[in-house]
Design an enzyme around this catalytic site. Structure first.
Site, short mmCIF file in Angstrom:
data_model
loop_
_atom_site.label_atom_id
_atom_site.label_comp_id
_atom_site.label_asym_id
_atom_site.label_seq_id
_atom_site.Cartn_x
_atom_site.Cartn_y
_atom_site.Cartn_z
N ARG A 12 0.82 -1.21 0.00
CA ARG A 12 0.00 0.00 0.00
C ARG A 12 0.86 1.27 0.00
NH1 ARG A 12 -3.95 -0.28 -2.30
NH2 ARG A 12 -4.84 1.57 -1.29
N CYS A 156 1.10 6.81 10.37
CA CYS A 156 0.09 7.75 9.86
C CYS A 156 -0.53 8.54 11.00
CB CYS A 156 -0.98 7.00 9.07
SG CYS A 156 -1.83 5.68 9.98
N THR A 157 -0.76 7.87 12.14
CA THR A 157 -1.41 8.54 13.26
C THR A 157 -0.46 9.52 13.94
OG1 THR A 157 -2.85 6.62 13.58
CG2 THR A 157 -2.69 8.17 15.40
N THR A 186 -7.16 -2.09 8.33
CA THR A 186 -5.93 -2.21 7.55
C THR A 186 -5.73 -3.66 7.10
OG1 THR A 186 -4.43 -2.74 9.39
CG2 THR A 186 -4.89 -0.40 8.97
N GLY A 217 0.82 2.92 19.27
CA GLY A 217 1.93 3.57 19.95
C GLY A 217 2.10 5.00 19.51
#
Length: 338
Positions: A12, A156-157, A186, A217
């Protein structure tokens, strides 16, 4: 001199990174993707690059040969080498810089294999531990130096959370906070119910049918990006039945008393190509394909006051695939030319 890039892992993120670099055109004149390593055929890679169920058809001519991916007539050599230290792309293709997107070489020790094979630098598309710099572009990219060889682009977070936390902390001071990411499912989750290899009962459930509490995390990793916030934030995820498009909710106790209007004005002050600001009443599908690492949503800001105490909630949206990829490519362009 053009820096030659090898992409290890064409899943991805690897494919979206290739798309982003192609779409940026002249902005990427200082780098050139020359080779790809992935454990499948060039024909399969070409098909998955051209057709994407989330991000649509790639608007370029894509085909494959026995050993190459061909895009707009240009060949990109494809390897299928399972061990990073054995990929011959430094010798054959002159690779200087590895974009590490497999999800396996997620530590300094593991990614050292790329340097041992002759590459000069590695950017990991995942969290990678406390012994490496974690870079969120627009927040701490200035900490990179020419001496750095292996760096993490975080998650991403983390890329969604860091700009928002940075703005709050600089303007008002964060005492403590907790984050929840309402996150799309995901590829690591199940299509249908079935045993989880890690014996996690919730991970054994069908991703597209359930809201699934999940660990993350990302909040703790903020300390790697903003050392002044180390130990002050924690959080968790709720994986929800959408294929892409997520949001981060951050609840904090600040050093200063604030109003929602003051918080929103502070966020607007930090607006950038990496941290957008949108006052429209958007939903998750509206952020698909966005190039900012996150979009701050002032319509969801809340300030709850009880006596002399306050809780402040702020929210940012992000495309958990493409937003992160665009941030990673920004870091790549900066790092590759140091």
């Amino acid at each position: 001199m053009t820096v030659k890039i090898g992409i290890n892992g064409f899943g991805r993120i690897g494919r979206l990174a290739f798309r982003r670099i192609m779409d940026l055109g002249e902005e990427t004149k200082d780098i050139e993707v020359v080779a790809i390593n992935d454990l499948t055929t060039p024909a399969m890679l070409a098909h998955l690059l051209k057709y994407d169920s989330t991000h649509g058809t790639f608007d370029h001519e894509v085909s494959a040969t026995e050993d190459s991916l061909v895009v707009d007539g240009k060949k990109y050599r494809v390897y299928a080498e399972p061990q990073a230290q054995n990929i011959p792309w430094v010798k054959n293709d002159g690779v200087d810089f590895v974009l590490e997107c497999t999800g396996f070489y997620t530590s300094k020790a593991k990614s050292q294999a790329h340097l041992d094979a002759g590459a000069k630098r590695v950017l990991i598309s995942a969290p990678a531990g406390n012994d490496l710099k974690t870079i969120v572009y627009s927040v701490n990219q200035d900490t990179l130096t020419a001496d750095d060889t292996i760096v993490s682009a975080g998650s991403c977070t983390t890329n969604s959370l860091a700009p928002m936390a940075n703005a709050l902390n600089k303007e008002f001071g964060i005492q403590v906070g907790t984050m929840t990411t309402i996150h799309a499912y995901t590829a690591t989750q199940k299509v249908l119910d079935g045993p989880d290899r890690g014996n996690n009962f919730r991970n054994a459930r069908a991703a597209a049918e359930n809201i699934i509490p999940h660990s993350t995390g990302a909040a703790k990793a903020i300390g790697l990006v903003l050392p002044e916030l180390n130990g002050k934030l924690d959080g968790h995820a709720q994986r929800v039945p959408v294929k892409d498009g997520s949001e981060t909710e951050l609840v904090t106790i600040l050093d200063k008393k604030v109003t929602a209007e003051e918080v929103n004005a502070a966020m607007k002050k930090y607006e950038s190509p990496s941290f957008a600001y949108n006052a429209d009443q958007i939903v998750s599908t509206d952020v698909l394909g966005m190039t900012a690492g996150s979009i701050f949503d002032p319509t969801q800001t809340q300030v709850i006051t009880a006596g002399d105490k306050q809780l402040v909630k702020t929210v940012a949206w992000y495309d958990n695939e493409y937003s992160f990829t665009c941030q990673m490519v920004r870091t790549l362009l900066h790092f590759a030319t140091l």
